[in-house]
Design a protein around this motif. Sequence first.
Motif, PDB file in Angstrom:
ATOM      1  N   ARG A  73       9.564 -25.596 -41.763  1.00  0.00           N
ATOM      2  CA  ARG A  73       9.337 -24.228 -41.287  1.00  0.00           C
ATOM      3  C   ARG A  73       7.842 -23.973 -41.090  1.00  0.00           C
ATOM      4  NH1 ARG A  73      13.101 -24.047 -38.754  1.00  0.00           N
ATOM      5  NH2 ARG A  73      13.160 -21.798 -38.490  1.00  0.00           N
ATOM      6  N   ASP A  74       7.189 -25.000 -40.640  1.00  0.00           N
ATOM      7  CA  ASP A  74       5.756 -24.909 -40.373  1.00  0.00           C
ATOM      8  C   ASP A  74       5.583 -24.486 -38.901  1.00  0.00           C
ATOM      9  OD1 ASP A  74       3.108 -25.353 -39.702  1.00  0.00           O
ATOM     10  OD2 ASP A  74       2.930 -27.112 -40.990  1.00  0.00           O
ATOM     11  N   GLU A  75       4.921 -23.375 -38.696  1.00  0.00           N
ATOM     12  CA  GLU A  75       4.827 -22.849 -37.337  1.00  0.00           C
ATOM     13  C   GLU A  75       4.006 -23.736 -36.404  1.00  0.00           C
ATOM     14  OE1 GLU A  75       3.618 -18.801 -37.402  1.00  0.00           O
ATOM     15  OE2 GLU A  75       5.340 -18.148 -38.589  1.00  0.00           O
ATOM     16  N   SER A  76       3.277 -24.616 -37.020  1.00  0.00           N
ATOM     17  CA  SER A  76       2.539 -25.533 -36.143  1.00  0.00           C
ATOM     18  C   SER A  76       3.500 -26.428 -35.356  1.00  0.00           C
ATOM     19  CB  SER A  76       1.554 -26.384 -36.947  1.00  0.00           C
ATOM     20  OG  SER A  76       2.247 -27.253 -37.813  1.00  0.00           O
ATOM     21  N   ALA A  77       4.739 -26.470 -35.806  1.00  0.00           N
ATOM     22  CA  ALA A  77       5.738 -27.224 -35.033  1.00  0.00           C
ATOM     23  C   ALA A  77       5.788 -26.718 -33.602  1.00  0.00           C
ATOM     24  CB  ALA A  77       7.116 -27.083 -35.699  1.00  0.00           C
ATOM     25  N   ILE A  78       5.693 -25.417 -33.454  1.00  0.00           N
ATOM     26  CA  ILE A  78       5.744 -24.837 -32.111  1.00  0.00           C
ATOM     27  C   ILE A  78       4.528 -25.253 -31.296  1.00  0.00           C
ATOM     28  CG2 ILE A  78       5.835 -22.690 -30.787  1.00  0.00           C
ATOM     29  CD1 ILE A  78       8.349 -23.113 -32.357  1.00  0.00           C
ATOM     30  N   SER A  79       3.373 -25.147 -31.917  1.00  0.00           N
ATOM     31  CA  SER A  79       2.170 -25.475 -31.150  1.00  0.00           C
ATOM     32  C   SER A  79       2.137 -26.962 -30.799  1.00  0.00           C
ATOM     33  CB  SER A  79       0.911 -25.057 -31.917  1.00  0.00           C
ATOM     34  OG  SER A  79       0.881 -25.669 -33.183  1.00  0.00           O
ATOM     35  N   GLU A  80       2.603 -27.782 -31.732  1.00  0.00           N
ATOM     36  CA  GLU A  80       2.633 -29.218 -31.428  1.00  0.00           C
ATOM     37  C   GLU A  80       3.636 -29.505 -30.305  1.00  0.00           C
ATOM     38  OE1 GLU A  80       0.606 -31.320 -32.424  1.00  0.00           O
ATOM     39  OE2 GLU A  80      -0.305 -30.397 -34.185  1.00  0.00           O
ATOM     40  N   THR A  81       4.744 -28.811 -30.375  1.00  0.00           N
ATOM     41  CA  THR A  81       5.727 -28.988 -29.306  1.00  0.00           C
ATOM     42  C   THR A  81       5.162 -28.532 -27.971  1.00  0.00           C
ATOM     43  OG1 THR A  81       7.507 -28.569 -30.892  1.00  0.00           O
ATOM     44  CG2 THR A  81       8.073 -28.409 -28.552  1.00  0.00           C
ATOM     45  N   ARG A  82       4.470 -27.407 -28.027  1.00  0.00           N
ATOM     46  CA  ARG A  82       3.900 -26.880 -26.794  1.00  0.00           C
ATOM     47  C   ARG A  82       2.870 -27.849 -26.224  1.00  0.00           C
ATOM     48  NH1 ARG A  82       2.021 -22.328 -28.582  1.00  0.00           N
ATOM     49  NH2 ARG A  82       3.724 -21.005 -27.902  1.00  0.00           N
ATOM     50  N   GLN A  83       2.079 -28.366 -27.132  1.00  0.00           N
ATOM     51  CA  GLN A  83       1.019 -29.254 -26.645  1.00  0.00           C
ATOM     52  C   GLN A  83       1.603 -30.513 -25.999  1.00  0.00           C
ATOM     53  OE1 GLN A  83      -2.186 -30.001 -29.349  1.00  0.00           O
ATOM     54  NE2 GLN A  83      -2.756 -31.905 -28.358  1.00  0.00           N
ATOM     55  N   LYS A  84       2.605 -31.043 -26.657  1.00  0.00           N
ATOM     56  CA  LYS A  84       3.126 -32.314 -26.154  1.00  0.00           C
ATOM     57  C   LYS A  84       4.105 -32.126 -24.997  1.00  0.00           C
ATOM     58  CE  LYS A  84       4.926 -36.741 -27.739  1.00  0.00           C
ATOM     59  NZ  LYS A  84       5.276 -37.554 -28.911  1.00  0.00           N
ATOM     60  N   TYR A  85       4.919 -31.135 -25.091  1.00  0.00           N
ATOM     61  CA  TYR A  85       5.991 -31.019 -24.109  1.00  0.00           C
ATOM     62  C   TYR A  85       5.944 -29.735 -23.285  1.00  0.00           C
ATOM     63  CZ  TYR A  85       8.140 -34.984 -26.474  1.00  0.00           C
ATOM     64  OH  TYR A  85       8.384 -36.223 -26.989  1.00  0.00           O
ATOM     65  N   GLY A  86       4.959 -28.924 -23.540  1.00  0.00           N
ATOM     66  CA  GLY A  86       4.922 -27.629 -22.858  1.00  0.00           C
ATOM     67  C   GLY A  86       4.966 -27.746 -21.344  1.00  0.00           C
ATOM     68  N   ALA A  87       4.125 -28.588 -20.807  1.00  0.00           N
ATOM     69  CA  ALA A  87       4.078 -28.729 -19.350  1.00  0.00           C
ATOM     70  C   ALA A  87       5.379 -29.316 -18.819  1.00  0.00           C
ATOM     71  CB  ALA A  87       2.903 -29.612 -18.960  1.00  0.00           C
ATOM     72  N   TYR A  88       5.890 -30.237 -19.567  1.00  0.00           N
ATOM     73  CA  TYR A  88       7.138 -30.887 -19.175  1.00  0.00           C
ATOM     74  C   TYR A  88       8.279 -29.860 -19.130  1.00  0.00           C
ATOM     75  CZ  TYR A  88      11.326 -33.764 -20.144  1.00  0.00           C
ATOM     76  OH  TYR A  88      12.570 -34.330 -20.141  1.00  0.00           O
ATOM     77  N   LEU A  89       8.375 -29.062 -20.161  1.00  0.00           N
ATOM     78  CA  LEU A  89       9.443 -28.072 -20.204  1.00  0.00           C
ATOM     79  C   LEU A  89       9.252 -27.015 -19.117  1.00  0.00           C
ATOM     80  CD1 LEU A  89       9.740 -27.639 -24.084  1.00  0.00           C
ATOM     81  CD2 LEU A  89      11.157 -29.038 -22.558  1.00  0.00           C
TER      82      LEU A  89
END
Lengths: 514, 183
Positions: free
Chosen positions: B15-31
């Motif tokens: 439940r670490d909110e950095s999960a979102i930022s890491e996801t965004r960084q890695k896959y944000g453009a892709y999504l």
Amino acid sequence: MKPEKMFEVIGEVDEKFVAAAEYPRRVQGARAGIFLKLAAAACLIAVIGGSAWFVRVQYFDETVEFIGAEELDASDGLMVVADFLADYPSIFSFGILGEFSDMYFDVHGMPLHSPPLVRLEGDSISGGLVAGSRSDAPFTRERGTRVATTFRMYDLGMGIPLVTIGFTPLVAQRQLPLFETDTFWEIYKYVNGEFVQVIPEIFEWRLQISAQRYELPTPNFFRDEDGSFMLHLGTTHNISAAYLRVAITEGGMEIIEELPHRPDTQLTPLRMRGAEAEMETILWSRWSDLVEGFPQTQEILDELIFAYNELVRIFNGDVSFEIGSGTMRREWYSDYDSGWNVFMFPDEPHIQTVQDIHNLIDSVYAQDVMAIGARHMRAMLEGERALFRDMPSFSDIDNANLFYPDTTQLLKLVDAHWHEAAAWQATRPRFRSVVGDPIFITDIRPGSFNALMVFAIVPGYSYSSSVWEIVLTDEGWRINNEGRCPYEIEEMYRLQNETWHRWCEVEGRVVRGR
Amino acid sequence: MCVDDNKIVNLFFARDESAISETRQKYGAYLFTVATNILCNAQDGEECVSDTYLKVWEAIPPKRPSFLKCFLAKITRNRALDMYRTNSAKKRGNGNFVLLLDELSETIPSAADVHTSYENNITAQQIDNFLRDLNEETRFVFMRRYWYADPISTIAKGCRISESKVKSMLLRTRRKLKEFLED
């Protein structure tokens, strides 16, 4: 059943099919031990932290990955070339460039001509890429507006990576003596994960400089002996515009000192030239240091020589190809790679190798081949100036109005120096573009092709061009026209003709016209 | 440096909110691409991707996706489709996807050939079977078009083939799919 439902059902297929449908993200091996090519859609560079360099690679599917520079190319070439970008201008989101890239690439809808190229050197990463449009040229297939984007990033050792960005919209530079579009620079620093522009006031300079309609490279930083940083706002080939001592802090950048020879009011070409020698002495000393420590120089030169010889061999020595042209930013970057560079339309992607060229010539038919050139750019590698360091002095040209060229005068000057230049060039056959070179082969048709001559007035400064229709005959080559000068400047036309023929005579192998 | 997928998933579990930022960084453009392929609108695409992050946050845990990228893309795709439906109701056009749906309509068995009830029971398993029989390139192109909703031009460039070839491959594949579903 609605198609939307079908789409939804397809969305539920086995994940392995989804995963298998990823676009290529190959990392190709280094070519000639020099280059590491990332077959990625876009290669973005980011600087993270104070001292470590990372390459931010945005793959075709837009997955982002950061790769430590050391992992990429620590021992070999210190270069990263991202491929495939030529096909994907729209995803050139070049993080640090953001909206600017959209502005250029999307508005013009132009395919990129070059992969972005990145070079790590000492304190900086530099690179560039170029886009071009082919929509509106009057007489060649390579035409229209071009945009070159260059960037450099600096690790200033203070945890404040800095990036400088230069945009150089080129208006068909090889064809037109007009640089109608503005050129501007931006300097950013990297703060908390974002690039923030700093001291825009410095770039009021850009207005003055761009008013000269002259191509500008990215600003350079140099670390001076006392540890301070020198910011060089230069024009092409280090014909300097300004040279500033700056301090860079967390708060931004501050001009500590403006070198006294910087023109105070208006950057007139003559005044710039007056300051140039001293500036370039300084700059060249910096570049020399870099080059001395650059182990791949010879390897790259070997590549270039090989490429050149191959091209000559293929064409039986009858045609000269661009190699080492310093005349366009496009070549500076796109051709910086080793080996071959065959410019082509996107629907001719098969023309990529020497054999392809063979096949092309054998068939003597390819409407879409734009130009054939060997990749090059020792000049870039060695710091833009190295190529010309022992060029004969063009003292007369030094006093000319370089930036608002008086066509007649300039051409006469070149004419006067022709033999000197040709002699110099003859000793450096692999770098032929300094004067009167290169020839671009265009519009290959059955039995004939066009040769586009780029006429370089001063080292590296492409001025003008003519198109010559070359007809292949059993006996050799024949020039079918006298060269079409698009500018309707009679004097230039005449001089170009003369220069062309003299060049043919001097070179003796370029075109054996009858 | 991008965090690997396992670590991202672990961050979600923690439940670490950095999960979102890491996801965004890695896959944000892709999504974003996945979303905008369907929605054809950057603003909607951003909204869709933001919704995706929320849904992922809610889904993990308990779910532990074995292939995070696909998992994310699927959520994005579904969300985008929902948004498309809403937008369609508001008559907001989006060319590429409309065209894609037109193409897909060709794959749907006609009522004359099959029982109407059958039409509503086409399953992913059937599509799986169909895909399995395709050659690799054709399957790739099909998935790019009808799973990722890539524009034809993108597929052509990505595969380094001409657009006309992509179109003809898709046309043939659609016909095959229709026949397959009708059999």
